[in-house]
Design an enzyme around this catalytic site. Structure first.
Site, PDB file in Angstrom:
ATOM      1  N   ASP A   1      44.457  33.224  54.952  1.00  0.00           N
ATOM      2  CA  ASP A   1      45.340  33.104  53.656  1.00  0.00           C
ATOM      3  C   ASP A   1      46.777  32.311  53.866  1.00  0.00           C
ATOM      4  O   ASP A   1      47.552  32.810  54.239  1.00  0.00           O
ATOM      5  CB  ASP A   1      45.282  34.287  52.732  1.00  0.00           C
ATOM      6  CG  ASP A   1      46.146  34.332  51.514  1.00  0.00           C
ATOM      7  OD1 ASP A   1      46.332  33.244  51.242  1.00  0.00           O
ATOM      8  OD2 ASP A   1      46.333  35.241  50.645  1.00  0.00           O
TER       9      ASP A   1
ATOM     10  N   GLY B   1      44.842  44.337  42.278  1.00  0.00           N
ATOM     11  CA  GLY B   1      45.438  45.340  41.739  1.00  0.00           C
ATOM     12  C   GLY B   1      44.698  45.748  40.462  1.00  0.00           C
ATOM     13  O   GLY B   1      43.546  45.777  40.271  1.00  0.00           O
TER      14      GLY B   1
ATOM     15  N   ASP C   1      40.330  40.714  55.650  1.00  0.00           N
ATOM     16  CA  ASP C   1      40.678  40.285  54.623  1.00  0.00           C
ATOM     17  C   ASP C   1      42.045  39.110  54.761  1.00  0.00           C
ATOM     18  O   ASP C   1      42.727  39.478  55.642  1.00  0.00           O
ATOM     19  CB  ASP C   1      40.922  41.416  53.478  1.00  0.00           C
ATOM     20  CG  ASP C   1      40.812  41.064  52.144  1.00  0.00           C
ATOM     21  OD1 ASP C   1      40.307  39.770  51.736  1.00  0.00           O
ATOM     22  OD2 ASP C   1      40.826  41.777  50.897  1.00  0.00           O
TER      23      ASP C   1
ATOM     24  N   GLY D   1      40.097  40.101  43.325  1.00  0.00           N
ATOM     25  CA  GLY D   1      40.454  40.913  42.248  1.00  0.00           C
ATOM     26  C   GLY D   1      39.392  41.681  41.290  1.00  0.00           C
ATOM     27  O   GLY D   1      39.319  41.431  40.182  1.00  0.00           O
TER      28      GLY D   1
ATOM     29  N   SER E   1      41.671  45.246  55.380  1.00  0.00           N
ATOM     30  CA  SER E   1      42.959  44.209  55.209  1.00  0.00           C
ATOM     31  C   SER E   1      43.704  44.291  56.586  1.00  0.00           C
ATOM     32  O   SER E   1      43.512  45.155  57.516  1.00  0.00           O
ATOM     33  CB  SER E   1      43.907  45.091  54.191  1.00  0.00           C
ATOM     34  OG  SER E   1      44.470  46.455  54.593  1.00  0.00           O
TER      35      SER E   1
ATOM     36  N   THR F   1      40.777  47.765  45.223  1.00  0.00           N
ATOM     37  CA  THR F   1      41.445  48.740  44.449  1.00  0.00           C
ATOM     38  C   THR F   1      40.746  49.964  44.012  1.00  0.00           C
ATOM     39  O   THR F   1      41.061  50.884  43.994  1.00  0.00           O
ATOM     40  CB  THR F   1      42.371  48.111  43.272  1.00  0.00           C
ATOM     41  OG1 THR F   1      43.051  47.083  43.799  1.00  0.00           O
ATOM     42  CG2 THR F   1      43.367  49.078  42.397  1.00  0.00           C
TER      43      THR F   1
HETATM   44 ZN   LIG Z   1      41.967  39.097  47.633  1.00  0.00          ZN
END
Ligand SMILES: [Zn+2]
Length: 293
Positions: A113, A190, A91, A218, A59, A242
């Site tokens: 993004d 999440g 990411d 996700g 991330s 997650t």
């Molecule tokens: Zn994502």
């Protein structure tokens, strides 16, 4: 590419070829979000044990926390004794400066993004990143639509989430030509509250009409048959973040609770590693990428 970039990239692959092979053969490559050296080692060793191609995913927050050079050092160290195809992918990133830094440091893949921007602006920014990345042999993932939930510092509320529009997706992919495409199809970042509603028809239409390998965001909390169906419809990259955050903390805590008078940190680190690695291998097997290295 300068010498440092060449040196780092000698053993890292970009996502382009590995995702094309996955798309053609109806399996998916797991992209696992790492947090530190121990979790990076768990990803690489899980891929080695399963003989699978794998994506080490970072991330933007993790990159900022440790700095590019620390992460590149861990990855290089692990690659030196690894034989499976490995990509290092940034990411969800909105910051072009950070994308440029990662490309310079040796990342083999990046995600722009700009999905919160209006369509034309998203298209222009995504194209700009492809122009930065492609000459360096770095693959690009781009997103369209809004995936609900929290990823890093990107918060998308339920009422703001919307699925990617197929006509826009076709135009977007034709003009941006990303190596991997992340359309919002109803999954969430999440932990899921209630049953996720995946727009399978939308996924199928977008995958067929764009012919670009699709990234499933996700992934944590989806049922096994949901993963399988998404992969059969064109998802060639599955993100798992997650689940690893939970394994990272739980692996540590569970060991300490079971041995609460023992203060041997290396045993705790080892327990955390084993918990992470077992979860990653399970996902690699589920995605069908085991044995595909
Ligand atoms: Zn994502």
């Amino acid at each position: 590419m300068n010498d440092v970039e060449k040196d780092t990239r000698m053993t890292l692959e970009n996502m382009s070829q590995m995702l094309k092979e996955a798309q053609d053969n109806k399996y998916a490559v797991g992209a696992f979000n790492i947090l530190d050296y121990n979790s990076t080692k768990a990803v690489v060793q899980a891929a080695e044990d399963a003989n699978a191609p794998v994506i080490i995913q970072t991330s933007a927050k993790t990159v900022i926390f440790w700095g590019c050079s620390a992460i590149i050092c861990w990855v290089k160290e692990l690659l030196s004794s690894s034989k499976v195809p490995i990509a290092l992918h940034l990411d969800h990133c909105k910051d072009l400066q950070l994308i440029a830094e990662c490309i310079k440091a040796g990342w083999s893949s990046v995600m722009i993004d700009a999905s919160s921007k209006p369509f034309e602006e998203n298209l222009a920014l995504s194209r700009q990143v492809v122009e930065m990345a492609r000459p360096k042999d770095v693959s690009v993932e781009a997103e369209l639509g809004a995936i609900v939930g929290v990823e890093d510092d990107i918060h998308v509320k339920q009422q703001d989430a919307h699925l990617a529009d197929p006509e826009q997706a076709i135009r977007f992919c034709a003009q941006v030509k990303p190596d991997c495409f992340a359309p919002a199809i109803g999954t969430a970042h999440g932990v899921y509250k209630g049953e996720p509603k995946i727009a399978y028809d939308r996924l199928e239409e977008i995958a067929a009409k764009t012919a670009i390998p699709i990234a499933l965001h996700g992934g944590t909390g989806l049922a096994d048959d949901v993963f399988k169906k998404c992969i059969s419809l064109g998802c060639a990259k599955v993100n798992i973040s997650t689940q690893l955050k939970y394994a990272f903390i739980d692996g540590f805590v569970a060991y300490h609770n079971a041995h609460n008078t023992e203060y041997n940190p290396l045993n705790v680190i080892d327990a955390q590693f084993n918990k992470l690695k077992a979860g990653i291998i399970e996902k690699i097997n589920l995605f069908g990428s085991a044995g595909k290295a």
